[in-house]
Design a protein around this motif. Sequence first.
Motif, short mmCIF file in Angstrom:
data_model
loop_
_atom_site.label_atom_id
_atom_site.label_comp_id
_atom_site.label_asym_id
_atom_site.label_seq_id
_atom_site.Cartn_x
_atom_site.Cartn_y
_atom_site.Cartn_z
N SER A 1 0.87 -1.18 0.00
CA SER A 1 0.00 0.00 0.00
C SER A 1 0.90 1.22 0.00
O SER A 1 1.84 1.32 0.79
CB SER A 1 -0.94 0.01 1.21
N ALA A 2 0.63 2.14 -0.92
CA ALA A 2 1.41 3.37 -0.99
C ALA A 2 1.18 4.18 0.28
O ALA A 2 0.07 4.24 0.81
CB ALA A 2 1.00 4.19 -2.21
N ARG A 3 2.23 4.78 0.78
CA ARG A 3 2.12 5.52 2.03
C ARG A 3 1.20 6.73 1.92
O ARG A 3 0.65 7.19 2.92
CB ARG A 3 3.51 5.95 2.52
N ASP A 4 1.02 7.25 0.69
CA ASP A 4 0.09 8.36 0.52
C ASP A 4 -1.32 7.90 0.16
O ASP A 4 -2.21 8.71 -0.11
CB ASP A 4 0.61 9.33 -0.56
N GLY A 5 -1.55 6.56 0.17
CA GLY A 5 -2.87 6.02 -0.09
C GLY A 5 -3.28 5.98 -1.54
O GLY A 5 -4.44 5.66 -1.85
N SER A 6 -2.35 6.23 -2.47
CA SER A 6 -2.72 6.36 -3.87
C SER A 6 -2.80 5.03 -4.62
O SER A 6 -3.30 4.99 -5.74
CB SER A 6 -1.73 7.29 -4.59
N ALA A 7 -2.32 3.94 -4.03
CA ALA A 7 -2.36 2.64 -4.71
C ALA A 7 -2.22 1.53 -3.69
O ALA A 7 -1.58 1.69 -2.64
CB ALA A 7 -1.25 2.55 -5.76
N SER A 8 -2.80 0.37 -4.04
CA SER A 8 -2.64 -0.82 -3.21
C SER A 8 -2.85 -2.06 -4.05
O SER A 8 -3.61 -2.04 -5.03
CB SER A 8 -3.62 -0.81 -2.03
N VAL A 9 -2.18 -3.14 -3.65
CA VAL A 9 -2.27 -4.43 -4.34
C VAL A 9 -2.12 -5.52 -3.30
O VAL A 9 -1.36 -5.37 -2.33
CB VAL A 9 -1.17 -4.55 -5.42
N SER A 10 -2.82 -6.61 -3.48
CA SER A 10 -2.63 -7.80 -2.65
C SER A 10 -2.79 -9.03 -3.52
O SER A 10 -3.79 -9.15 -4.25
CB SER A 10 -3.63 -7.84 -1.49
N VAL A 11 -1.81 -9.94 -3.47
CA VAL A 11 -1.82 -11.12 -4.33
C VAL A 11 -1.46 -12.35 -3.50
O VAL A 11 -0.50 -12.32 -2.72
CB VAL A 11 -0.82 -10.97 -5.49
N ASP A 12 -2.22 -13.42 -3.69
CA ASP A 12 -1.89 -14.73 -3.17
C ASP A 12 -1.77 -15.69 -4.34
O ASP A 12 -2.65 -15.71 -5.22
CB ASP A 12 -2.95 -15.22 -2.19
N ALA A 13 -0.71 -16.49 -4.34
CA ALA A 13 -0.47 -17.40 -5.47
C ALA A 13 0.24 -18.65 -4.97
O ALA A 13 0.90 -18.63 -3.93
CB ALA A 13 0.36 -16.72 -6.55
N THR A 14 0.10 -19.70 -5.75
CA THR A 14 0.78 -20.95 -5.43
C THR A 14 1.35 -21.54 -6.71
O THR A 14 0.74 -21.41 -7.79
CB THR A 14 -0.18 -21.95 -4.75
N VAL A 15 2.51 -22.14 -6.62
CA VAL A 15 3.15 -22.75 -7.79
C VAL A 15 2.23 -23.82 -8.37
O VAL A 15 1.61 -24.60 -7.65
CB VAL A 15 4.51 -23.35 -7.40
N ALA A 16 2.12 -23.84 -9.72
CA ALA A 16 1.19 -24.72 -10.40
C ALA A 16 1.88 -25.40 -11.59
O ALA A 16 2.94 -24.93 -12.05
CB ALA A 16 -0.03 -23.93 -10.89
N PRO A 17 1.28 -26.46 -12.11
CA PRO A 17 1.92 -27.17 -13.25
C PRO A 17 1.68 -26.50 -14.59
O PRO A 17 2.38 -26.80 -15.56
CB PRO A 17 1.26 -28.56 -13.20
N ASP A 18 0.67 -25.60 -14.68
CA ASP A 18 0.35 -24.98 -15.96
C ASP A 18 -0.31 -23.64 -15.71
O ASP A 18 -0.43 -23.19 -14.56
CB ASP A 18 -0.57 -25.89 -16.79
N LEU A 19 -0.77 -22.99 -16.79
CA LEU A 19 -1.36 -21.66 -16.69
C LEU A 19 -2.82 -21.67 -16.26
O LEU A 19 -3.40 -20.61 -16.04
CB LEU A 19 -1.22 -20.93 -18.03
N GLY A 20 -3.42 -22.84 -16.21
CA GLY A 20 -4.77 -22.94 -15.65
C GLY A 20 -5.85 -22.26 -16.46
O GLY A 20 -6.68 -21.54 -15.91
N GLY A 21 -5.89 -22.48 -17.77
CA GLY A 21 -6.98 -21.94 -18.58
C GLY A 21 -6.81 -20.49 -18.97
O GLY A 21 -7.80 -19.76 -19.09
N SER A 22 -5.62 -20.04 -19.18
CA SER A 22 -5.36 -18.68 -19.62
C SER A 22 -6.05 -18.39 -20.94
O SER A 22 -6.06 -19.22 -21.85
CB SER A 22 -3.84 -18.46 -19.76
N GLY A 23 -6.64 -17.20 -21.04
CA GLY A 23 -7.21 -16.75 -22.30
C GLY A 23 -6.20 -16.05 -23.19
O GLY A 23 -6.51 -15.72 -24.34
N LEU A 24 -4.99 -15.81 -22.67
CA LEU A 24 -3.95 -15.13 -23.43
C LEU A 24 -2.97 -16.09 -24.07
O LEU A 24 -2.55 -15.90 -25.21
CB LEU A 24 -3.17 -14.17 -22.51
N PHE A 25 -2.58 -17.13 -23.32
CA PHE A 25 -1.49 -18.00 -23.76
C PHE A 25 -1.91 -19.46 -23.65
O PHE A 25 -2.55 -19.87 -22.68
CB PHE A 25 -0.24 -17.77 -22.91
N ASP A 26 -1.51 -20.26 -24.65
CA ASP A 26 -1.81 -21.69 -24.62
C ASP A 26 -0.81 -22.48 -23.79
O ASP A 26 -1.15 -23.52 -23.23
CB ASP A 26 -1.83 -22.24 -26.05
#
Length: 246
Positions: free
Chosen positions: A132-157
């Motif tokens: 989280s930006a200290r001035d409150g201008s942006a924030s992101v939170s991501v949880d992820a786990t290692v996987a064997p494939d891209l899991g149905g990506s619409g961008l890449f096969d």
Amino acid sequence: MWTPTLRGEIQRRLLVNYRLDPEVARSHIPAPFRPQLHNGHAVAGICLIRLGAMRPAGLPGMVGVRSENAAHRFAVEWDDPAAGRRTGVYIPRRDTDSRLGVLLGGRAFPGEHHLARFDVSETEDDLHVAFSARDGSASVSVDATVAPDLGGSGLFDTVDEASRFFEQGALGYSATHTAGRFEGLRMHTSAWKVEPVRVTEATSSLFDDPQEFPRGTAVLDNGLLMRRLPVAWEPMQTLRQEPVPR
């Protein structure tokens, strides 16, 4: 002004990738850039990267610094009078937990940064990265786990297809406080390698904002992970977009 090449290590680089409606993406990308389309979609995302032993080339690793960093990015292309069509990424903002990075970014090396607080927890298989930006201008939170494939990506096969696409985007141009002026960095690594991750939860103050991206125009697509890679950041010539005469 002389700007040094920076060397160090990518300890962790998590790419959280979205597929975008091309017209909506275009409204977020300034000239001279335009969206780089893949399978009919524009591509954007968040790069969550921890760098270690970063220092000017020629200095020993023991004097380097470690930092958590984030960049919002759009895959773009543009026309170069000398080289023709170019591809890379446009970066509207960068965030870091390093006060030194904020102080020197845009001065001693390319890329203006916002100061942010990071919350990181990770194992070999599971990752949680948030900021989280200290001035409150942006924030992101991501949880992820290692996987064997891209899991149905619409961008890449395949993972190889995704890897090639992002390897071609190693040249990034960052927005600055001066309209039409973009500072460039090119990433070099002798050991490019990505592995897929399954993004189990992701929130972004940019891509989840319905005023910026109406419902359905920014869809979480896939995640990729890079770890423990040598890296060098080469400053590139600043790109300036001349104003259009009225």
